[in-house]
Design a protein around this motif. Structure first.
Motif, PDB file in Angstrom:
ATOM      1  N   VAL A   1       0.864  -1.179   0.000  1.00 47.96           N
ATOM      2  CA  VAL A   1       0.000   0.000   0.000  1.00 47.96           C
ATOM      3  C   VAL A   1       0.899   1.227   0.000  1.00 47.96           C
ATOM      4  CG1 VAL A   1      -1.783   1.300   1.214  1.00 47.96           C
ATOM      5  CG2 VAL A   1      -1.826  -1.201   1.257  1.00 47.96           C
ATOM      6  N   VAL A   2       0.787   2.048  -1.031  1.00 49.32           N
ATOM      7  CA  VAL A   2       1.588   3.265  -1.131  1.00 49.32           C
ATOM      8  C   VAL A   2       0.724   4.436  -0.678  1.00 49.32           C
ATOM      9  CG1 VAL A   2       2.967   4.738  -2.626  1.00 49.32           C
ATOM     10  CG2 VAL A   2       2.855   2.279  -3.067  1.00 49.32           C
ATOM     11  N   GLY A   3       1.052   4.989   0.478  1.00 49.33           N
ATOM     12  CA  GLY A   3       0.275   6.087   1.038  1.00 49.33           C
ATOM     13  C   GLY A   3      -0.376   5.680   2.343  1.00 49.33           C
ATOM     14  N   ALA A   4      -0.064   6.416   3.419  1.00 55.04           N
ATOM     15  CA  ALA A   4      -0.608   6.093   4.739  1.00 55.04           C
ATOM     16  C   ALA A   4      -1.588   7.153   5.211  1.00 55.04           C
ATOM     17  CB  ALA A   4       0.530   5.932   5.752  1.00 55.04           C
TER      18      ALA A   4
ATOM     19  N   PRO B   1       5.500  -7.380  -4.519  1.00 56.53           N
ATOM     20  CA  PRO B   1       4.128  -7.749  -4.145  1.00 56.53           C
ATOM     21  C   PRO B   1       3.334  -8.156  -5.372  1.00 56.53           C
ATOM     22  CG  PRO B   1       4.347  -5.371  -4.249  1.00 56.53           C
ATOM     23  CD  PRO B   1       5.728  -5.932  -4.484  1.00 56.53           C
ATOM     24  N   LYS B   2       2.264  -8.880  -5.142  1.00 60.88           N
ATOM     25  CA  LYS B   2       1.397  -9.246  -6.255  1.00 60.88           C
ATOM     26  C   LYS B   2       0.325  -8.185  -6.471  1.00 60.88           C
ATOM     27  CE  LYS B   2      -0.840 -13.238  -8.323  1.00 60.88           C
ATOM     28  NZ  LYS B   2      -1.176 -14.667  -8.166  1.00 60.88           N
ATOM     29  N   ILE B   3       0.014  -7.434  -5.409  1.00 59.04           N
ATOM     30  CA  ILE B   3      -0.974  -6.360  -5.505  1.00 59.04           C
ATOM     31  C   ILE B   3      -0.347  -5.077  -4.965  1.00 59.04           C
ATOM     32  CG2 ILE B   3      -3.224  -5.520  -4.741  1.00 59.04           C
ATOM     33  CD1 ILE B   3      -4.117  -8.399  -4.402  1.00 59.04           C
ATOM     34  N   ILE B   4      -0.448  -3.997  -5.730  1.00 56.43           N
ATOM     35  CA  ILE B   4      -0.012  -2.680  -5.271  1.00 56.43           C
ATOM     36  C   ILE B   4      -1.233  -1.772  -5.243  1.00 56.43           C
ATOM     37  CG2 ILE B   4       1.441  -0.667  -5.708  1.00 56.43           C
ATOM     38  CD1 ILE B   4       3.431  -2.437  -7.095  1.00 56.43           C
ATOM     39  N   ILE B   5      -1.534  -1.233  -4.071  1.00 58.02           N
ATOM     40  CA  ILE B   5      -2.641  -0.291  -3.910  1.00 58.02           C
ATOM     41  C   ILE B   5      -2.043   1.101  -3.770  1.00 58.02           C
ATOM     42  CG2 ILE B   5      -4.630   0.366  -2.509  1.00 58.02           C
ATOM     43  CD1 ILE B   5      -4.786  -2.545  -1.557  1.00 58.02           C
ATOM     44  N   VAL B   6      -2.282   1.947  -4.758  1.00 60.79           N
ATOM     45  CA  VAL B   6      -1.726   3.299  -4.761  1.00 60.79           C
ATOM     46  C   VAL B   6      -2.756   4.252  -4.164  1.00 60.79           C
ATOM     47  CG1 VAL B   6      -0.848   5.184  -6.178  1.00 60.79           C
ATOM     48  CG2 VAL B   6      -0.291   2.817  -6.767  1.00 60.79           C
TER      49      VAL B   6
ATOM     50  N   GLU C   1       2.315  -7.217 -16.778  1.00 61.03           N
ATOM     51  CA  GLU C   1       2.355  -8.612 -17.222  1.00 61.03           C
ATOM     52  C   GLU C   1       3.679  -9.294 -16.910  1.00 61.03           C
ATOM     53  OE1 GLU C   1       1.184 -11.229 -21.193  1.00 61.03           O
ATOM     54  OE2 GLU C   1       1.240  -9.040 -21.262  1.00 61.03           O
ATOM     55  N   GLY C   2       4.787  -8.611 -17.148  1.00 60.92           N
ATOM     56  CA  GLY C   2       6.082  -9.251 -16.944  1.00 60.92           C
ATOM     57  C   GLY C   2       6.317  -9.694 -15.515  1.00 60.92           C
ATOM     58  N   ASP C   3       5.799  -8.925 -14.558  1.00 56.82           N
ATOM     59  CA  ASP C   3       6.003  -9.238 -13.141  1.00 56.82           C
ATOM     60  C   ASP C   3       4.768  -9.841 -12.481  1.00 56.82           C
ATOM     61  OD1 ASP C   3       8.699  -8.111 -12.939  1.00 56.82           O
ATOM     62  OD2 ASP C   3       7.714  -6.191 -13.278  1.00 56.82           O
ATOM     63  N   ASN C   4       3.686 -10.017 -13.260  1.00 54.24           N
ATOM     64  CA  ASN C   4       2.430 -10.559 -12.718  1.00 54.24           C
ATOM     65  C   ASN C   4       1.959  -9.768 -11.500  1.00 54.24           C
ATOM     66  OD1 ASN C   4       2.057 -12.641 -14.611  1.00 54.24           O
ATOM     67  ND2 ASN C   4       3.515 -13.944 -13.524  1.00 54.24           N
ATOM     68  N   ILE C   5       1.922  -8.453 -11.658  1.00 54.35           N
ATOM     69  CA  ILE C   5       1.511  -7.561 -10.574  1.00 54.35           C
ATOM     70  C   ILE C   5       0.271  -6.795 -11.011  1.00 54.35           C
ATOM     71  CG2 ILE C   5       2.156  -5.552  -9.182  1.00 54.35           C
ATOM     72  CD1 ILE C   5       5.073  -6.424  -9.535  1.00 54.35           C
ATOM     73  N   VAL C   6      -0.708  -6.701 -10.125  1.00 57.37           N
ATOM     74  CA  VAL C   6      -1.880  -5.877 -10.407  1.00 57.37           C
ATOM     75  C   VAL C   6      -1.769  -4.593  -9.594  1.00 57.37           C
ATOM     76  CG1 VAL C   6      -3.407  -7.775 -11.006  1.00 57.37           C
ATOM     77  CG2 VAL C   6      -3.231  -7.074  -8.633  1.00 57.37           C
ATOM     78  N   VAL C   7      -2.163  -3.494 -10.213  1.00 55.10           N
ATOM     79  CA  VAL C   7      -2.109  -2.177  -9.574  1.00 55.10           C
ATOM     80  C   VAL C   7      -3.513  -1.604  -9.563  1.00 55.10           C
ATOM     81  CG1 VAL C   7      -1.140   0.147  -9.660  1.00 55.10           C
ATOM     82  CG2 VAL C   7       0.238  -1.809 -10.418  1.00 55.10           C
ATOM     83  N   THR C   8      -3.940  -1.106  -8.419  1.00 55.58           N
ATOM     84  CA  THR C   8      -5.227  -0.432  -8.332  1.00 55.58           C
ATOM     85  C   THR C   8      -5.046   0.888  -7.600  1.00 55.58           C
ATOM     86  OG1 THR C   8      -7.528  -0.615  -7.572  1.00 55.58           O
ATOM     87  CG2 THR C   8      -5.853  -1.673  -6.218  1.00 55.58           C
ATOM     88  N   LEU C   9      -5.729   1.919  -8.064  1.00 54.07           N
ATOM     89  CA  LEU C   9      -5.600   3.256  -7.494  1.00 54.07           C
ATOM     90  C   LEU C   9      -6.825   3.568  -6.645  1.00 54.07           C
ATOM     91  CD1 LEU C   9      -3.641   3.195  -9.958  1.00 54.07           C
ATOM     92  CD2 LEU C   9      -4.065   5.626 -10.224  1.00 54.07           C
ATOM     93  N   GLU C  10      -6.585   4.208  -5.502  1.00 53.84           N
ATOM     94  CA  GLU C  10      -7.673   4.515  -4.582  1.00 53.84           C
ATOM     95  C   GLU C  10      -7.541   5.946  -4.069  1.00 53.84           C
ATOM     96  OE1 GLU C  10     -10.071   2.548  -4.320  1.00 53.84           O
ATOM     97  OE2 GLU C  10      -9.293   0.563  -4.831  1.00 53.84           O
ATOM     98  N   GLY C  11      -8.628   6.455  -3.503  1.00 52.41           N
ATOM     99  CA  GLY C  11      -8.606   7.783  -2.895  1.00 52.41           C
ATOM    100  C   GLY C  11      -8.400   8.884  -3.916  1.00 52.41           C
TER     101      GLY C  11
END
Length: 344
Positions: free
Chosen positions: A54-57, A170-175, A265-275
Motif C-alpha cells: 500500500v503506497v500512502g498512509a 508484491p502481487k498487488i499494489i494499492i496506490v 504482465e512481466g512481473d504478474n503484478i496488479v495495480v489499483t488506485l484509490e482515494g
C-alpha cells in the motif's frame, strides 16, 4: 427355438446389467473425482495468499490496509509513506465521515468510542491525524499474527523499486498517495483525468480575524471550537455575521482517472488506485475521504479473486470487476454524493 430365445433373453439381461453397472461405476468415479477436485480447490483457495504493498498512509491508504487484513489473504503487507509518523499524526485537517463510511469502518474494526471526535446527524467529525493514529494502532496490534511492515519516511521511487529483489515484489499494489503522488506514473499507469461537473456550485467562506493575518476557510461552525488550536479564539454567534463568502460561485467538478487499475504482465503484478490518486474534487470539505472509502468497498473481493486466481483470465476478470465498480463510484457520486456527504 424356445431354448434359443431363452439364451438370447439371458444374454440381453446380462448386457443390460453390465451397462447399468458400468454407468453406476462411471458415475461413482465422476463423483469421487469432483469431490476430490472440490476439496483440493477449496484447500488451494483457503491457503492462497498474496503479498500486498500500500503506497500512502493517509486515511484511505490505511483503511485499504485494514481491508487487506480482513480479506484473510495476506501473505505480507507493507505500508509505505514518505511522511514521518509525526507528520502524519499531527495533521490538523478535519474529516467528516458520513453514515455509510462509519458503517464500513466499523466492520473493519474501527472503534469510534476510542477516537477523539464528535457526532452530528450520524456523521463523525475528527482530525485526520487522530483517525490515522487509531488505524495505525489497529495495524500494530495485527503485527502479532501477520507479517505487516509500516515504513514511514520511505518514498516509493525508482531507486526503491531497484532495491527490491524479485522475490520481494508484491502481487498487488494499492496506490493511495493522493492527487500529487507520483507512484502511479512510476508504475506506468496512464495519468489522464476526466473532468466532469457535479451540477453544483459553491463559494469560499472566510472569517477575517483582527489578531491574525491568515484567513480560515471552509469552517464547520459546530465543530470548529472543539478542534481549534490553542492560539485561536473561539468562534461564536457574534462572529458569524462577519463570515464573508466569495461573490462569485465556482462550479464543483470531479476529476477521475481514465485508468484506475492495471496489470504489469512481466512481473504478474496488479495495480489499483484509490482515494485522491484516482478521484479528486476541486473543493475540500472532508467528503473526499468518504469518496475514497467508496472505492475500497470492492477491494476485499478484489484481493480474494487475485489471491485465488488460477490463470491470467481470472486476474483480468478481477480487474474488470474492480474497474466497473470504480466507474459506479463516480456515477453514484455525481448523482447523490454531494447531497449525502455535505448537505445532510
Amino acid at each position: 427355438m424356445e431354448r434359443v430365445e431363452g439364451h438370447l433373453n439371458d444374454g440381453q439381461e446380462v448386457q443390460e446389467r453390465l451397462a447399468i453397472d458400468t454407468a453406476i461405476n462411471t458415475l461413482i468415479v465422476v463423483l469421487v473425482y469432483l469431490v476430490i477436485k472440490m476439496s483440493f480447490d477449496g484447500i488451494r483457495q483457503w491457503r492462497a495468499k498474496v503479498s500486498i504493498l500500500v503506497v500512502g498512509a493517509g486515511p484511505v491508504g490505511l483503511t485499504a490496509a485494514l481491508v487487506a487484513v480482513r480479506s484473510g489473504k495476506v501473505l505480507s503487507l507493507t505500508i509505505l509513506d514518505e511522511r514521518s509518523r509525526t507528520s502524519l499524526l499531527c495533521r490538523p485537517q478535519q474529516i467528516a465521515l458520513d453514515p455509510r463510511s462509519v458503517k464500513f469502518l466499523l466492520a473493519l474494526g474501527v472503534d469510534f468510542d476510542n477516537i477523539e471526535g464528535c457526532w452530528h446527524n450520524d456523521h463523525f467529525f475528527t482530525k485526520i491525524g487522530v483517525f490515522q493514529e487509531h488505524v495505525l494502532s489497529i495495524l500494530e496490534q495485527r503485527k502479532q499474527t501477520l507479517d505487516i511492515r509500516i515504513l514511514l519516511g520511505t518514498k516509493f521511487t525508482e531507486e526503491y523499486i531497484r532495491k527490491m529483489s524479485q522475490g520481494e515484489w508484491p502481487k498487488i499494489i494499492i496506490v493511495a498517495d493522493g492527487s500529487c503522488g507520483e507512484s502511479s506514473s512510476l508504475l506506468g499507469v496512464n495519468s489522464e483525468f476526466i473532468v466532469e461537473s457535479c451540477n453544483a456550485y459553491g463559494a469560499n467562506a472566510a472569517l477575517e480575524r483582527p489578531d491574525q493575518r491568515q484567513v480560515m476557510r471552509n469552517i464547520f461552525h459546530q465543530s470548529f471550537n472543539a478542534y481549534k488550536t490553542d492560539i485561536e479564539p473561539r468562534m461564536s454567534d457574534l462572529t458569524l455575521p462577519h463570515l464573508q463568502c466569495s461573490r462569485r460561485l465556482f462550479e464543483i467538478v470531479l476529476s477521475h482517472r481514465r485508468v484506475t487499475s492495471a496489470f504489469i504482465e512481466g512481473d504478474n503484478i496488479v495495480v489499483t488506485l484509490e482515494g485522491e490518486a484516482v478521484r479528486v474534487l476541486n473543493f475540500d470539505t472532508g467528503c473526499g475521504v468518504n469518496l475514497g472509502l467508496r472505492g475500497l468497498e470492492s477491494s476485499e473481493q478484489f484481493i480474494y479473486k487475485i489471491a485465488t486466481a488460477v490463470d491470467q483470465s481470472d486476474v483480468f476478470e478481477a480487474l474488470a470487476a474492480k474497474i466497473k465498480h470504480s466507474k459506479q463510484v463516480v456515477e453514484e457520486f455525481k448523482l447523490h454524493g454531494l447531497l449525502t456527504s455535505v448537505f445532510e
